[in-house]
Design a protein around this motif. Sequence first.
Motif, PDB file in Angstrom:
ATOM      1  N   GLN A 647      38.993  36.985  42.484  1.00 28.75           N
ATOM      2  CA  GLN A 647      37.783  36.213  42.772  1.00 28.75           C
ATOM      3  C   GLN A 647      36.628  36.697  41.904  1.00 28.75           C
ATOM      4  O   GLN A 647      36.643  37.815  41.390  1.00 28.75           O
ATOM      5  CB  GLN A 647      37.400  36.329  44.249  1.00 28.75           C
ATOM      6  N   VAL A 648      35.657  35.818  41.725  1.00 31.46           N
ATOM      7  CA  VAL A 648      34.430  36.126  40.986  1.00 31.46           C
ATOM      8  C   VAL A 648      33.419  36.641  42.005  1.00 31.46           C
ATOM      9  O   VAL A 648      32.998  35.896  42.890  1.00 31.46           O
ATOM     10  CB  VAL A 648      33.889  34.893  40.250  1.00 31.46           C
ATOM     11  N   ALA A 651      28.207  36.464  39.119  1.00 29.98           N
ATOM     12  CA  ALA A 651      28.137  35.675  37.894  1.00 29.98           C
ATOM     13  C   ALA A 651      26.678  35.504  37.502  1.00 29.98           C
ATOM     14  O   ALA A 651      25.849  35.118  38.319  1.00 29.98           O
ATOM     15  CB  ALA A 651      28.800  34.319  38.086  1.00 29.98           C
ATOM     16  N   VAL A 656      30.237  37.954  33.868  1.00 25.96           N
ATOM     17  CA  VAL A 656      30.922  37.588  35.103  1.00 25.96           C
ATOM     18  C   VAL A 656      31.750  38.789  35.526  1.00 25.96           C
ATOM     19  O   VAL A 656      32.436  39.411  34.712  1.00 25.96           O
ATOM     20  CB  VAL A 656      31.837  36.353  34.910  1.00 25.96           C
ATOM     21  N   LEU A 658      34.819  40.215  37.867  1.00 27.73           N
ATOM     22  CA  LEU A 658      36.026  39.829  38.592  1.00 27.73           C
ATOM     23  C   LEU A 658      36.493  40.995  39.445  1.00 27.73           C
ATOM     24  O   LEU A 658      36.308  42.162  39.096  1.00 27.73           O
ATOM     25  CB  LEU A 658      37.136  39.439  37.611  1.00 27.73           C
ATOM     26  N   LYS A 677      41.052  34.367  30.055  1.00 30.62           N
ATOM     27  CA  LYS A 677      40.073  33.349  30.402  1.00 30.62           C
ATOM     28  C   LYS A 677      40.435  32.059  29.683  1.00 30.62           C
ATOM     29  O   LYS A 677      41.171  32.058  28.678  1.00 30.62           O
ATOM     30  CB  LYS A 677      38.672  33.773  29.990  1.00 30.62           C
ATOM     31  N   ARG A 698      38.867  45.841  38.827  1.00 32.46           N
ATOM     32  CA  ARG A 698      37.586  45.153  38.654  1.00 32.46           C
ATOM     33  C   ARG A 698      37.324  45.100  37.158  1.00 32.46           C
ATOM     34  O   ARG A 698      37.716  45.998  36.425  1.00 32.46           O
ATOM     35  CB  ARG A 698      36.427  45.905  39.320  1.00 32.46           C
ATOM     36  N   CYS A 711      37.720  29.545  33.851  1.00 30.32           N
ATOM     37  CA  CYS A 711      38.665  30.036  34.827  1.00 30.32           C
ATOM     38  C   CYS A 711      39.213  31.372  34.314  1.00 30.32           C
ATOM     39  O   CYS A 711      39.285  31.601  33.107  1.00 30.32           O
ATOM     40  CB  CYS A 711      39.822  29.045  35.037  1.00 30.32           C
ATOM     41  N   THR A 729      41.235  31.578  38.959  1.00 36.18           N
ATOM     42  CA  THR A 729      40.076  31.382  39.830  1.00 36.18           C
ATOM     43  C   THR A 729      39.601  29.944  39.738  1.00 36.18           C
ATOM     44  O   THR A 729      40.000  29.166  38.857  1.00 36.18           O
ATOM     45  CB  THR A 729      38.935  32.309  39.405  1.00 36.18           C
ATOM     46  N   THR A 732      34.135  28.570  37.231  1.00 33.58           N
ATOM     47  CA  THR A 732      32.886  29.308  37.449  1.00 33.58           C
ATOM     48  C   THR A 732      31.929  28.986  36.318  1.00 33.58           C
ATOM     49  O   THR A 732      32.256  29.143  35.142  1.00 33.58           O
ATOM     50  CB  THR A 732      33.148  30.812  37.487  1.00 33.58           C
TER      51      THR A 732
END
Length: 1588
Positions: A647-648, A651, A656, A658, A677, A698, A711, A729, A732
């Motif tokens: 999940q994000v 942002a 961003v 993660l 990405k 992370r 994504c 994801t 975003t």
Amino acid sequence: MMSLPFYQRHHEHYDRAYRHKALESTVSQYQKETKSKSAVYAQGSTAYARGSAAYRHASAANLSLDSSAAYSHGSSAYDLESAAYSYGSTAYDHSAAQSKRSAAYSLDSESLSKSSAAYSRGSESINKLAAAYRLGAEAYSLGLKDSSLMIEDQSYKMSPKAKRAKQNLISEDKENEAIDYSVPIFTGREVSISGITDTEEERVKESAAYVAQRNLFATGEGVSVSKVAKSTSEEERHEKKSRKVAIRESAERVALKKTLEETQAFHKKLNQDKLLHAPEFVIEPRSHTIWEKQNVKFHCSVAGWPAPRVTWYKNNVPINVQTHPGKYIIESRYGLHSLEISTCDFDDIAQYRASAMNVKGEISAYASLVVKRYKGDIDASLLYAGTVSMPLGLGVTPHGYASRFEISFVDKFDVAFGREGETISLGCTVVINPDIKRFKPDIEWYRNGVLITPSKWVQMHWSGERASLTLTHANKEDEGLYTLRVVMGDYYEEYSGYVFVRDADAEIPGAPGAPLDVQCLDANKDYVIVSWKQPAVDGGNPILGYFIDRCEVGTTHWTQCNETPVKFARFPVTGLIEGRSYIFRVRAVNKAGISLPSRVSEPVAALDPADRARLRSHPSAPWTGQIIVTEEEPAEGVVPGPPTDLQVIEATKNYVVLSWKPPGQRGHEGIMYFVEKCVAGTEDWQRVNTEIPVKSPRFAVFDLSEGKSYCFRVRCCNSAGIGEPSEATEATVVDDKLDIPKAPGRIMPTRNTDTSVVVTWTEPPDAKELVGYYIESSVVGSGRWEPCNNNPVKGTRFICHGLVNGEKYVFRVRAVNAAGLSEFSQDSEPIEVQAAIAAPSPPYDIMVLESVRDSMALGWKQPKVTGGTEITGYYVNYREVVDGVPGKWMEANIKAISERAYRIQNLKENMVYQFQVAAANLAGVGTPSLPSQPFKCEEWTIAVPGPPHDVACIEVRKDSLVLLWKEPVYTGRSPIAGYYVDMKETEAKEEHWRSVNEKPLQKKYLKIGGLKEGVSYVFRVRATNQAGVGKPSNVTEPVVAETRPGTKEVVVNVDDNGVISLNFECDQMSPNSKFVWSKNYEPIEDDSRLNIDTKGGKSKATFKDLGEDDLGIYSCVVTDTDGVSSSLTIDEEEMKRLLALSHERKFPTVPLASELAVEILEKGEVRFWLQAEKLSGNAKANFVFNDKEIFNGEKYKMKVDQKTGLVEMIMDKLEDKDEGTYTFQLQDGKATNQSSLVLIGDVFKKLQDEADFQRKEWHRKQGPHFVDKLGWEVTDDCNVMLKCKVANIKKETHIVWYKDDREIMVDEEHDFKDGVCTLLISEFSKKDAGVYEVILKDDRGKDSSELKLKETAFADLMNEVCRRIALSATDLKIQSTAEGIRLYSYVTYYVEDLRVGWVHNDTQIKFTDRVKTGVTGEQIWLQINEPTPQDKGKYTMELFDGKTGHKKTVDLSGQAFDEAFAEFQRLKQAAIAEKNRARVLGGLPDVVTIQEGKALNLSCTVWGDPTPEVSWLKNEKAFVSDANCILKFESGKNVSFTISTVSTLDSGKYSIVVKNKYGTETSDVTVSVFIPEEERQSEQEKKKEAKK
């Protein structure tokens, strides 16, 4: 050596881009060192295997899953079995059995019992095998001598290749044929490391082992050990391993060693970070009050890394358990420390301290113990049950249950203002009642409700009476509400004050303030998220963004983390080195420049939270470096599954962040991650981290296009390969999710104090993640806004301090979050800064002033707190008291009374009453006073007067004050005749009252002097009449004799118009303060003689016509202040002085400091000037010559300087027509004055000549010139030096000397050093007399100076020369000669002008042939020939220089004469002997050369008395006359030496020796006979023929 990542060692087919040249060389080095180290490690293996095999034999049956659990649950016995843990505990599993740990911990109680027994049996075996282990360890350590680490935990890694299936230790493959190779289960080595504690040593070893273990899993390698079987055939003493496996393990040991070395080096470099930090008490020990013979136990919990060592102290003396067996029990387990004291008695009453210390620092916590002796009826069995368990409130004080302390604060700290970088101190004196020395308070400081701990930024001190807190280097983070809490048991009191910290001055004008509160929110291996708060000051330009800097702990090099400024107040910093610690700072930037950096963050390590928690925890035993393999061998070589929960989490437009969870299927080796990405709506996946895989779950993704949708997905990888990607994801958008908040609303200011205002507002709508608010203020009409706070405040209310009383302000507020600062709110309504008013406090000290049958007159004192405005009146209530029971209160007055005295009518005679009084002001009626004492309403029949009332102190100074009072209401039976004033020190007893005045005072005021500064006094007044002295008044409040800072006095002033006034200023006024003037301390009601004008904090009382009716004491009191008052006395003498000054001001003159004068300036100009004492800017001057005004022009240059009062006029040249009278006329406002100067006759002529001379001198000085004319001086060497001082010379300037118009040739060119020219004349005498002249000249001109050295001038010079020569004379000395005795002295040199005289025994010596004087060179002598005894005595040489005589004396008597006379006799005899001794007078040559065959004749003359004997020597041998050589000595003096025909045989040295009784002398002559050349050749030919 480097440890290589798994994807570089074993996956060459995976990505060859990683294999660059440097990496290939590293791999080659890795392989070479593996081979070289294998033999070294094998050296100690055999001996070491004995201990390990013996251990396996003892514990083979217990190393199962149960045994692992047994160890885990048996760790509580760690302190009893520490030796077993240190040397051979192999059951502890910290890493290999990760997947089985939960099962081991979840065993039920039955399995725990069984496993505990197994653990005990294993521990016994371990203890027995400790010696065997140590033998093996010593032998094994021979292979580790090249290491500088302390390595206690070594593990052996297996093959680095990927393992697709299980491997058995015994293989049937021929290549893997089993050999006798012993693998130690546990390896160890000890190396001494100084400077760290035992606890830190264990932590360093544990940390190094943990990092090594983690890297072991990360590289996909493991340790394989033979399964434990239950059959006896498998209980072998040696493990059988293949040669290939052994070589790989040896290589892995080298890799592990390198890893440990790097880890240790890293730990050495660490300074302050989350791994190494100073101790801190999580739980502090608490104080106890217990009964005698009870036990008590102090507990505390300490955090810190390395784990702190805790020491207990009693009254600052360390507690030694060994010296008090059974008394103290000290325990430390898992960070919890305790001190138990058994059977306490009164000797145990003390202050106990727990001191925690590690290499980062030391901290202490204190607790007190009070032991009481029981005297009640409580069951004793409850008291001796054991450790104290009573609630703190019951046993906290030595006063018994529910004893209460009264805590008060004195000398409190106020609101403080400071600037960044300054030192700010807060302090408060604490008074605790009762004061129990053995029971100490707990002093706590809070900032905004958060407990403050000491640090390098904050220092705390408690002296026993005063608590202080010092901010050593204030930053905006330190701004806030500071609270001092003093805790005594269950009771505590607090006092608070706000501290404001302004920005430091920016290095660049217009740059913003520094950001603040830099924190690290999310730290892991790959990045750290840094957050901060925006500054309140932007420097007048919007902030464009922020730069983040990092610095590795232990260095001073700062590196900027972002190339372009970021606006969002959070930023992930990447590019960190795993395990290293960093600090961060932030700088703001606007178009003017970059701000100063913020305060640095706390250090943070680039580690995952799990790793950080692991290192900060307190394990029961250190990791042994051993991995236990259970029945279910972990799966190896498993390709990891996809991560989950991707999940994000954040942002922004810049990055961003993660977050995901590791996959469930991943084996037991470490995994890493690749992040990918793609633009939303496409499947074009791109790898983000192409170079290095991510180690943490992370990751922060940068380089995204703002506004686009992306994504993301993540893949896992390990040594087995790369797993499937996670679910992508949601799309975003790259933009700030957090919006800048909107402006707050409804700004409402309200009054608070005379320097502060309370501002409230409403939160902005839809506000998210607000950090706080900034408030700004502005004086109405100024247009300049100033920040009220520099640290964002939470909540919607703030008190703005530091405002100016009486000014009107407007306020505005803006909200702050990470996205930025909101717009400012609308400006508030203007508010004037004034103290908010409140109802007054109660009056006090109610007393009866008079009592009659039906009424009573009361008096009372004004309330101590007026409520911020003046008191408008008082309300009196009364009630009847019957048999001690009070009745209902009744109102005595409906309308407020203004005086502090009131008569209550219609009371009942002989009834007892109580009274209370309430004060009122604009805010309302205050709280009534406490009921007074009961008073009986009855007729007073006493003859003496009642008590005076309204006694007050004003004009308090360090040595005096003024006491005022009002006359008694009850005067007695006769009129009041006067008053007596009594005083005493506040703390003195009643018998120390003393009267200030001996005679009764007629007036109702008194100035009391002679007070001691700083001493507190109280006063009272008694009235007297014919019957006697009455009852004293109420005692005044204590008054300290001191002159408070800022105290001002009444000042009398006479203005320019002659108006006389009294002036008084006050800078402590409240909004309702008033100036009250009085004369002789009575209100001034008649305004016909005095006009009073008050504006702001100034008041002026102006006399309309000062006269005798105005004599008296004028005083001024400022109401609603802390006693601001002053007075001034105008007596007859002062009145005369003021009237004279007033007349002078009405008809003024310009006072002159000097009258008109004239002087000649350097160029010959003439300057007329005068100076006034003072001139205003409008002063003017008129210049008059012979009754005609002259003006500024070519001839006259005029100037008036109002600042200095100087008036001048300059004339270039003084001509004959300028003779006359000069006048300067001054006018300054109404004041005038003039001064004149008469220049006629001789006065004018003298001035004119002087001006002409000065003009010529000035022209002369434009070229080279003489400053000091030519003169002379006599040097210490008695030489004469002509010298002059010159100026304005240059390189080309020449100097020429002349004597009597003839140039003196000087050898060296003068260098004009120090501007002095000199000519040295040595041994000056009469021949040097004459006229000397020196000339300076160059292209600018010339100057000359002349010196005449003739007649008188020459005589003066010669006198000085003679004086210097006489002074240079040495002391007289005695010298014996052959003729007699000589007395002599030396001088520098002698000149004829120096007259010499000799005195013998005070009689002038007359010189004869026997006694004579003379000068030889520099010697002056007196010769005494053929001395006799009459010549003995004192001799004096007198030297006369023409003015003064100089004497030198010697005593020629006694031994001095005898020695000199003896020496004279000796020299005389020696002279006679020398005169008569035999000698050769001359005639003999030194060398004679003669041809062979010739005749030689030598002769000489000899002398001696008596006639000497003569003899000859040839070649040092006696020689006598013969036929060939004839020697003659005739007439006693002629000697001849003749050889008729010489030959070569006659060559040699001949000596004549003459001798008589006085001596012998020898004279030598050398005779050389030569043969001619022809004869020589013929002789040589004859010799040759003879030989043939």
